[in-house]
Design an enzyme around this catalytic site. Sequence first.
Site, PDB file in Angstrom:
ATOM      1  N   CYS A 117      30.455  30.811  38.506  1.00 19.80           N
ATOM      2  CA  CYS A 117      29.582  31.977  38.426  1.00 19.80           C
ATOM      3  C   CYS A 117      28.479  31.757  37.389  1.00 19.80           C
ATOM      4  O   CYS A 117      27.295  31.992  37.659  1.00 19.80           O
ATOM      5  CB  CYS A 117      30.414  33.216  38.091  1.00 19.80           C
ATOM      6  SG  CYS A 117      29.455  34.740  38.107  1.00 19.80           S
ATOM      7  N   CYS A 118      28.859  31.269  36.181  1.00 18.62           N
ATOM      8  CA  CYS A 118      27.844  30.978  35.156  1.00 18.62           C
ATOM      9  C   CYS A 118      26.881  29.899  35.664  1.00 18.62           C
ATOM     10  O   CYS A 118      25.687  29.955  35.374  1.00 18.62           O
ATOM     11  CB  CYS A 118      28.496  30.499  33.858  1.00 18.62           C
ATOM     12  SG  CYS A 118      29.218  31.799  32.848  1.00 18.62           S
ATOM     13  N   CYS A 200      26.765  39.112  30.087  1.00 18.27           N
ATOM     14  CA  CYS A 200      26.960  39.928  31.279  1.00 18.27           C
ATOM     15  C   CYS A 200      27.995  41.020  30.997  1.00 18.27           C
ATOM     16  O   CYS A 200      28.985  40.800  30.292  1.00 18.27           O
ATOM     17  CB  CYS A 200      27.454  39.057  32.425  1.00 18.27           C
ATOM     18  SG  CYS A 200      26.241  37.868  32.997  1.00 18.27           S
ATOM     19  N   CYS A 203      31.815  40.444  31.458  1.00 17.07           N
ATOM     20  CA  CYS A 203      32.374  39.332  30.678  1.00 17.07           C
ATOM     21  C   CYS A 203      32.176  39.507  29.178  1.00 17.07           C
ATOM     22  O   CYS A 203      32.334  38.558  28.406  1.00 17.07           O
ATOM     23  CB  CYS A 203      31.736  38.019  31.112  1.00 17.07           C
ATOM     24  SG  CYS A 203      32.040  37.644  32.846  1.00 17.07           S
ATOM     25  N   CYS A 228      28.961  29.161  27.790  1.00 20.90           N
ATOM     26  CA  CYS A 228      28.740  29.193  29.240  1.00 20.90           C
ATOM     27  C   CYS A 228      28.066  27.922  29.719  1.00 20.90           C
ATOM     28  O   CYS A 228      27.789  27.765  30.898  1.00 20.90           O
ATOM     29  CB  CYS A 228      27.918  30.408  29.630  1.00 20.90           C
ATOM     30  SG  CYS A 228      26.397  30.534  28.720  1.00 20.90           S
TER      31      CYS A 228
HETATM   32 FE1  SF4 Z   1      29.200  35.368  35.862  1.00 27.93          FE
HETATM   33 FE2  SF4 Z   1      30.405  36.408  33.732  1.00 27.93          FE
HETATM   34 FE3  SF4 Z   1      29.062  34.063  33.552  1.00 27.93          FE
HETATM   35 FE4  SF4 Z   1      27.759  36.403  33.857  1.00 27.93          FE
HETATM   36  S1  SF4 Z   1      28.996  35.722  32.085  1.00 27.93           S
HETATM   37  S2  SF4 Z   1      27.326  34.516  34.903  1.00 27.93           S
HETATM   38  S3  SF4 Z   1      29.173  37.503  35.271  1.00 27.93           S
HETATM   39  S4  SF4 Z   1      30.953  34.504  34.733  1.00 27.93           S
END
Ligand code: SF4
Length: 233
Positions: A117-118, A200, A203, A228
């Site tokens: 996702c990141c 986000c 998170c 991340c």
């Molecule tokens: Fe995805 Fe969470 Fe990373 Fe944002 S912080 S990109 S929602 S995993």
Amino acid sequence: MNLPIQNIKDKLSGLDPVSALKLLANQHPGKIIFSTSFGWEDQVITHMIFKNNLPIKVFTLETGRLFPETYYVWNRTMEMYEKPIHAYYPNNELLQQMVNAKGPSSFYESVDNRKECCGIRKIEPLKRALDGNEIWITGIRAEQSQNRHDMEDVEWDDQNNLTKFHPIFHWSLDDVKEYIKLNNIPYNTLHDRGFPSIGCQPCTRAIQPGEDFRAGRWWWEDQDKKECGLHTA
Ligand code: SF4
């Protein structure tokens, strides 16, 4: 440390952050860029750039999962300085594929899913934003985490093939707060509610007094996995 980095370090030595930014902007016209996520460190640097009309492009990664408070301060900042902040969005197809296959909250299920996702929402758009640039400015401070403590204020970023400069690397949190107050800079009010680091919404959570700066990020994962991938030592 490689030679070009040492040269930049020497040139910036003894300069205050605004003078350092000015010098780099003059020496790398059109190839210097600042990433903001609207945290208070980033707001300090945004103020330095906009108030002094420095020719440095300001951009943000619009992951689609930010806090309402973050959108508010983003808007407020554009209104106040009347300058553009460039938004980079995830690749639509990659995002759709992931969400269609795994749902909207797959990041809670495994570290791999979270990194995926990141990767889609942050890393790929970041690469697009940085492409063709020579200097990347960030709001990183040494005292934010052990990983960041091990960094340098000027460093070579192998992954993105450019130089990173952190103008307020040696500032304390009190320095940051004082500068914000003194200059009446808009900031994310989540900071007043126990969020030292704001990413986000799904998170990020508030932390308790005494907890580590990054404790509120991906709190369900191991301590040493909490970057991340945007900034690695
Ligand atoms: Fe995805 Fe969470 Fe990373 Fe944002 S912080 S990109 S929602 S995993």
